[in-house]
Scaffold this motif. Structure first.
Motif, PDB file in Angstrom:
ATOM      1  N   ILE A 260       0.843  -1.204   0.000  1.00 59.48           N
ATOM      2  CA  ILE A 260       0.000   0.000   0.000  1.00 59.48           C
ATOM      3  C   ILE A 260       0.873   1.247   0.000  1.00 59.48           C
ATOM      4  CG2 ILE A 260      -1.678   1.287   1.378  1.00 59.48           C
ATOM      5  CD1 ILE A 260      -2.924  -1.336   2.209  1.00 59.48           C
ATOM      6  N   ASN A 261       1.982   1.221   0.735  1.00 58.26           N
ATOM      7  CA  ASN A 261       2.891   2.368   0.722  1.00 58.26           C
ATOM      8  C   ASN A 261       3.543   2.550  -0.635  1.00 58.26           C
ATOM      9  OD1 ASN A 261       3.813   3.975   3.384  1.00 58.26           O
ATOM     10  ND2 ASN A 261       2.818   2.042   3.923  1.00 58.26           N
ATOM     11  N   ARG A 262       3.908   1.446  -1.305  1.00 51.20           N
ATOM     12  CA  ARG A 262       4.525   1.560  -2.634  1.00 51.20           C
ATOM     13  C   ARG A 262       3.573   2.225  -3.615  1.00 51.20           C
ATOM     14  NH1 ARG A 262       8.938   2.638  -3.784  1.00 51.20           N
ATOM     15  NH2 ARG A 262      10.114   0.759  -3.236  1.00 51.20           N
ATOM     16  N   PHE A 263       2.258   1.931  -3.478  1.00 53.74           N
ATOM     17  CA  PHE A 263       1.269   2.518  -4.387  1.00 53.74           C
ATOM     18  C   PHE A 263       0.598   3.747  -3.762  1.00 53.74           C
ATOM     19  CE2 PHE A 263       1.815  -1.580  -6.350  1.00 53.74           C
ATOM     20  CZ  PHE A 263       1.599  -1.346  -7.696  1.00 53.74           C
ATOM     21  N   ALA A 264       1.284   4.393  -2.833  1.00 52.58           N
ATOM     22  CA  ALA A 264       0.724   5.585  -2.181  1.00 52.58           C
ATOM     23  C   ALA A 264       0.324   6.669  -3.183  1.00 52.58           C
ATOM     24  CB  ALA A 264       1.722   6.127  -1.159  1.00 52.58           C
ATOM     25  N   PRO A 265       1.110   6.924  -4.261  1.00 52.94           N
ATOM     26  CA  PRO A 265       0.676   7.949  -5.229  1.00 52.94           C
ATOM     27  C   PRO A 265      -0.656   7.620  -5.889  1.00 52.94           C
ATOM     28  CG  PRO A 265       3.011   7.446  -5.512  1.00 52.94           C
ATOM     29  CD  PRO A 265       2.467   6.429  -4.564  1.00 52.94           C
ATOM     30  N   VAL A 266      -1.033   6.339  -5.948  1.00 52.49           N
ATOM     31  CA  VAL A 266      -2.342   5.968  -6.492  1.00 52.49           C
ATOM     32  C   VAL A 266      -3.425   6.216  -5.447  1.00 52.49           C
ATOM     33  CG1 VAL A 266      -3.709   4.102  -7.479  1.00 52.49           C
ATOM     34  CG2 VAL A 266      -1.252   4.222  -7.961  1.00 52.49           C
ATOM     35  N   PHE A 267      -3.194   5.781  -4.211  1.00 52.22           N
ATOM     36  CA  PHE A 267      -4.191   5.955  -3.141  1.00 52.22           C
ATOM     37  C   PHE A 267      -4.455   7.434  -2.858  1.00 52.22           C
ATOM     38  CE2 PHE A 267      -2.975   1.574  -2.293  1.00 52.22           C
ATOM     39  CZ  PHE A 267      -4.184   0.998  -1.940  1.00 52.22           C
ATOM     40  N   ALA A 268      -3.453   8.290  -3.090  1.00 55.50           N
ATOM     41  CA  ALA A 268      -3.629   9.724  -2.803  1.00 55.50           C
ATOM     42  C   ALA A 268      -4.671  10.368  -3.709  1.00 55.50           C
ATOM     43  CB  ALA A 268      -2.285  10.445  -2.963  1.00 55.50           C
ATOM     44  N   HIS A 269      -4.995   9.695  -4.833  1.00 50.85           N
ATOM     45  CA  HIS A 269      -5.970  10.264  -5.780  1.00 50.85           C
ATOM     46  C   HIS A 269      -7.236   9.420  -5.848  1.00 50.85           C
ATOM     47  CE1 HIS A 269      -3.054  13.201  -7.168  1.00 50.85           C
ATOM     48  NE2 HIS A 269      -2.156  12.242  -7.255  1.00 50.85           N
ATOM     49  N   THR A 270      -7.602   8.823  -4.738  1.00 51.66           N
ATOM     50  CA  THR A 270      -8.827   8.016  -4.707  1.00 51.66           C
ATOM     51  C   THR A 270      -9.852   8.660  -3.783  1.00 51.66           C
ATOM     52  OG1 THR A 270      -7.946   6.679  -2.878  1.00 51.66           O
ATOM     53  CG2 THR A 270      -7.576   5.870  -5.129  1.00 51.66           C
ATOM     54  N   ASP A 271     -11.082   8.190  -3.931  1.00 50.65           N
ATOM     55  CA  ASP A 271     -12.156   8.725  -3.096  1.00 50.65           C
ATOM     56  C   ASP A 271     -12.936   7.562  -2.492  1.00 50.65           C
ATOM     57  OD1 ASP A 271     -14.026  10.292  -1.867  1.00 50.65           O
ATOM     58  OD2 ASP A 271     -15.244  10.567  -3.669  1.00 50.65           O
ATOM     59  N   GLY A 272     -12.732   7.310  -1.232  1.00 52.91           N
ATOM     60  CA  GLY A 272     -13.499   6.276  -0.548  1.00 52.91           C
ATOM     61  C   GLY A 272     -12.793   4.940  -0.387  1.00 52.91           C
ATOM     62  N   VAL A 273     -11.725   4.688  -1.146  1.00 53.02           N
ATOM     63  CA  VAL A 273     -11.064   3.377  -1.047  1.00 53.02           C
ATOM     64  C   VAL A 273     -10.435   3.190   0.337  1.00 53.02           C
ATOM     65  CG1 VAL A 273      -9.220   1.927  -1.981  1.00 53.02           C
ATOM     66  CG2 VAL A 273     -10.637   3.290  -3.520  1.00 53.02           C
ATOM     67  N   LEU A 274      -9.808   4.238   0.837  1.00 56.11           N
ATOM     68  CA  LEU A 274      -9.144   4.119   2.144  1.00 56.11           C
ATOM     69  C   LEU A 274     -10.149   3.922   3.278  1.00 56.11           C
ATOM     70  CD1 LEU A 274      -6.264   6.743   1.842  1.00 56.11           C
ATOM     71  CD2 LEU A 274      -6.092   4.255   1.815  1.00 56.11           C
ATOM     72  N   HIS A 275     -11.397   4.304   3.051  1.00 58.43           N
ATOM     73  CA  HIS A 275     -12.412   4.123   4.112  1.00 58.43           C
ATOM     74  C   HIS A 275     -12.669   2.655   4.378  1.00 58.43           C
ATOM     75  CE1 HIS A 275     -14.063   8.353   2.911  1.00 58.43           C
ATOM     76  NE2 HIS A 275     -12.922   8.394   3.548  1.00 58.43           N
ATOM     77  N   TRP A 276     -12.867   1.863   3.292  1.00 57.19           N
ATOM     78  CA  TRP A 276     -13.100   0.434   3.554  1.00 57.19           C
ATOM     79  C   TRP A 276     -11.800  -0.295   3.881  1.00 57.19           C
ATOM     80  CZ3 TRP A 276     -11.169  -3.038  -0.013  1.00 57.19           C
ATOM     81  CH2 TRP A 276     -10.960  -2.590  -1.316  1.00 57.19           C
ATOM     82  N   VAL A 277     -10.647   0.281   3.509  1.00 60.83           N
ATOM     83  CA  VAL A 277      -9.382  -0.270   3.998  1.00 60.83           C
ATOM     84  C   VAL A 277      -9.336  -0.148   5.523  1.00 60.83           C
ATOM     85  CG1 VAL A 277      -6.880   0.101   4.055  1.00 60.83           C
ATOM     86  CG2 VAL A 277      -8.098   0.142   1.874  1.00 60.83           C
ATOM     87  N   PHE A 278      -9.795   1.009   6.018  1.00 63.97           N
ATOM     88  CA  PHE A 278      -9.843   1.231   7.468  1.00 63.97           C
ATOM     89  C   PHE A 278     -10.792   0.239   8.147  1.00 63.97           C
ATOM     90  CE2 PHE A 278     -12.294   3.324  10.873  1.00 63.97           C
ATOM     91  CZ  PHE A 278     -11.295   3.396  11.842  1.00 63.97           C
ATOM     92  N   ILE A 279     -11.967   0.034   7.551  1.00 66.78           N
ATOM     93  CA  ILE A 279     -12.954  -0.863   8.164  1.00 66.78           C
ATOM     94  C   ILE A 279     -12.432  -2.301   8.211  1.00 66.78           C
ATOM     95  CG2 ILE A 279     -15.257  -1.867   7.838  1.00 66.78           C
ATOM     96  CD1 ILE A 279     -16.106   0.882   6.721  1.00 66.78           C
ATOM     97  N   VAL A 280     -11.826  -2.755   7.107  1.00 67.88           N
ATOM     98  CA  VAL A 280     -11.281  -4.122   7.078  1.00 67.88           C
ATOM     99  C   VAL A 280     -10.187  -4.274   8.142  1.00 67.88           C
ATOM    100  CG1 VAL A 280      -9.955  -5.769   5.699  1.00 67.88           C
ATOM    101  CG2 VAL A 280     -11.861  -4.538   4.669  1.00 67.88           C
ATOM    102  N   GLY A 281      -9.313  -3.268   8.245  1.00 66.40           N
ATOM    103  CA  GLY A 281      -8.253  -3.322   9.253  1.00 66.40           C
ATOM    104  C   GLY A 281      -8.808  -3.330  10.667  1.00 66.40           C
ATOM    105  N   LEU A 282      -9.840  -2.510  10.893  1.00 64.37           N
ATOM    106  CA  LEU A 282     -10.454  -2.433  12.229  1.00 64.37           C
ATOM    107  C   LEU A 282     -11.071  -3.778  12.626  1.00 64.37           C
ATOM    108  CD1 LEU A 282     -11.460  -0.776  14.671  1.00 64.37           C
ATOM    109  CD2 LEU A 282     -13.448  -0.142  13.294  1.00 64.37           C
TER     110      LEU A 282
END
Length: 559
Positions: A260-282
């Motif tokens: 996920i850190n390697r593809f950080a430049p991709v995640f920085a331009h997303t909307d909502g993907v990190l939210h369900w990443v947070f939920i899965v991690g939680l």
């Protein structure tokens, strides 16, 4: 310095080739050759990291034109030190631990190739090299876990791991294909540069390319880091040698956070993907931690502990704290690696003598000396609630006044508060004669941990992501609706406080001492001790799949 990165990754591979060719002549000396080469590799990695810290890290070297690119950047230099350091410890430990096992030379060959592959993965600067290394890790892990060719269970669960990894590889292959189709290059720096210039230019089936690729990368990270529903392989791989378990739990399973850190430049331009990443991690963090408490096998318990920690790591990515996830995986890797190696020693000692050593810790934790006088509960509750939040606020104020503007920081502060409050509350419940000494020690330990964690993670953030604008882009991508955010915090706070109050009244009424557990409690305990029946469910699914395949073969007259 870029060429040194290639040499560093090639050294363990050279060691593996030499051992394979000269194993008959070297005998047990093969292990010394492997350890020596690994020591040189670790020294090279330390030199590369030192250069990156002192002079800044940037550059790449290509071995075969458009692929075979190795990056020299902060992330690769930092991860190289972690991998080579943990691998060196595992190598040294294995010299004596594996001495009586069959396939001694083969084990070190596989261990060296695994180290070379991990180093190639973290330094990969193009999608092809990354995919090859990512795929090879699963294959090598299968052979390492099945090192004992006589163990049926070890081979069974090694194959289970391989299958899970193959399912997890597919999303990453799809993401690579989409990126190459859109930008016509395998080079990661070039792809990230194109995305930064126009993140919304490309789409697939009406979906934004960045969001789709980020989602696929996240699923690949979930499978590799044993997130919930893709976690069942992890606790069942304990049939493999203890050094392999240490390497796997300290380095391999952490790869999801790295990806996920390697593809950080991709995640920085997303909307909502990190939210369900947070939920899965939680969800993974909570379930892994709960399941750990009911295991009666030390290595399986450590396996579920790793699952919980991987959940925290993915959750940190979900709130935008990418660099914190890297710090987490490093600290967890060192901690869990030594814990597994220690577990191997404990198991060996227990086979010789099953007596439990009655040291001071045993006396304190097991004998539970009763307290002469219990302290006022209200006072302890106030300390439990107020002290952790005070320490956390002071720690975060030390690194910047604007830190609280980001929701990710608030979420992590909240979890830090829950952890600290639980620590002090558990200390209060211990039946000791001097509760104040214990509370003081726990507060002191908590202060040291929080200050160290906050300051070091802030230093990691400046090293890995020196561009302030980019850091804000990641945090912005992780922002969630304020109302939902506040409702979530209030709900979890209410649940935690309700749990504490329930525990207090249970103790006050004497239910914990003399009463029998209720049916609801027993049902809940059975549920978590059977791991939510997920292994049984997966076993039934596998049997049904095999039965269907058998019938299909008969109908089609293929057998």
């Amino acid at each position: 310095m870029e060429q040194l990165v290639v040499v560093m990754a090639a050294l363990p591979l050279l060691s593996a080739m030499l051992i394979q060719l000269l194993s008959a002549r070297l005998g047990r000396q093969a292990a010394r050759l492997s350890v020596t080469v690994m020591g040189i590799t670790f020294a090279l990695a330390a030199v590369i990291l030192f250069s990156a810290v002192m002079h800044g890290a940037s550059g790449q070297v290509a071995l075969a034109g458009s692929w075979g690119i190795f990056l020299f950047d902060p992330l690769s230099s930092l991860m190289a030190v972690v991998i080579s350091g943990i691998s060196l410890i595992v190598h040294i430990y294995s010299v004596r631990y594996m001495a009586e096992e069959p396939g001694y030379a083969r084990f070190f060959v596989l261990l060296d190739i695994m180290t070379a592959t991990l180093l190639a993965m973290v330094a990969a600067g193009d999608l092809i090299t990354l995919l090859i290394a990512w795929h090879l890790i699963g294959v090598l892990l299968y052979f390492l876990l099945g090192q004992d060719t006589r163990s049926h269970s070890a081979h069974r669960y090694a194959f289970w791991t391989l299958i899970t990894y193959r399912f997890g590889d597919l999303p990453l292959v799809l993401a690579a294909g989409f990126l190459y189709h859109a930008y016509g290059t395998w080079s990661l720096p070039e792809i990230f540069s194109h995305i930064a210039e126009g993140p919304a230019i490309h789409s697939i089936l009406g979906l934004p390319l960045t969001g789709l690729v980020a989602a696929l990368v996240a699923v690949a990270a979930f499978a590799r880091s044993a997130q919930f529903l893709l976690h069942t392989w992890l606790p069942y791989t304990m049939g493999g040698p203890t050094p392999v378990s240490a390497l796997m739990h300290a380095g391999i399973v952490n790869a999801g956070g790295f990806l996920i850190n390697r593809f950080a430049p991709v995640f920085a331009h997303t909307d909502g993907v990190l939210h369900w990443v947070f939920i899965v991690g939680l969800v993974t963090a909570l379930i892994g931690s709960v399941l750990m408490l009911t295991q009666n096998d030390i290595k399986k318990s450590l396996g579920y502990s790793t699952m919980g920690q991987m959940g925290f790591m993915i959750m940190e990515c979900g709130v935008g704290a990418f660099s914190l996830a890297i710090f987490h995986l490093i600290s967890h890797g060192l901690f869990k690696g030594t814990l597994f190696l220690g577990a191997g020693g404990v198991i060996n000692e227990a086979r010789k003598d099953d007596g439990v050593p009655k040291d001071e810790l045993y006396t304190f934790m097991v004998e539970k000396r009763p307290a002469s006088v219990r302290r006022p509960w209200v006072l302890m509750a106030a300390i439990t609630l107020a002290v952790p939040v005070s320490i956390l606020v002071i720690a975060h104020l030390l690194i910047g006044k604007n830190n609280f503007q980001e929701q990710g920081a608030i979420v992590l502060l909240f979890f830090g508060w829950v952890t600290g409050a639980q620590l002090i509350f558990a200390t209060y419940r211990m039946r000791t004669q001097n509760v104040w000494r214990l509370v003081t020690l726990s507060i002191f330990s908590f202060t040291v941990v929080v200050l160290g964690y906050t300051l070091i993670s802030h230093a990691f953030e400046l090293f890995l992501y020196p561009d302030e604008v980019f850091r804000h882009q990641i945090y912005a991508a992780a922002d969630i609706n304020v109302l939902r955010f506040d409702m979530l915090v209030v709900l979890i706070t209410a649940l935690v406080v309700a749990g504490w109050v329930l525990t207090y009244y249970s103790e006050y009424n004497g239910n914990r001492r003399g009463g029998n557990p209720g049916r609801l409690w027993l049902t809940f305990y059975a549920l978590i001790s059977r791991e939510f029946y997920l292994p049984d469910l997966f076993s039934r699914f596998a049997r049904a799949l095999l039965a269907t395949a058998t019938r299909l073969n008969v109908w089609m007259r293929w057998v």
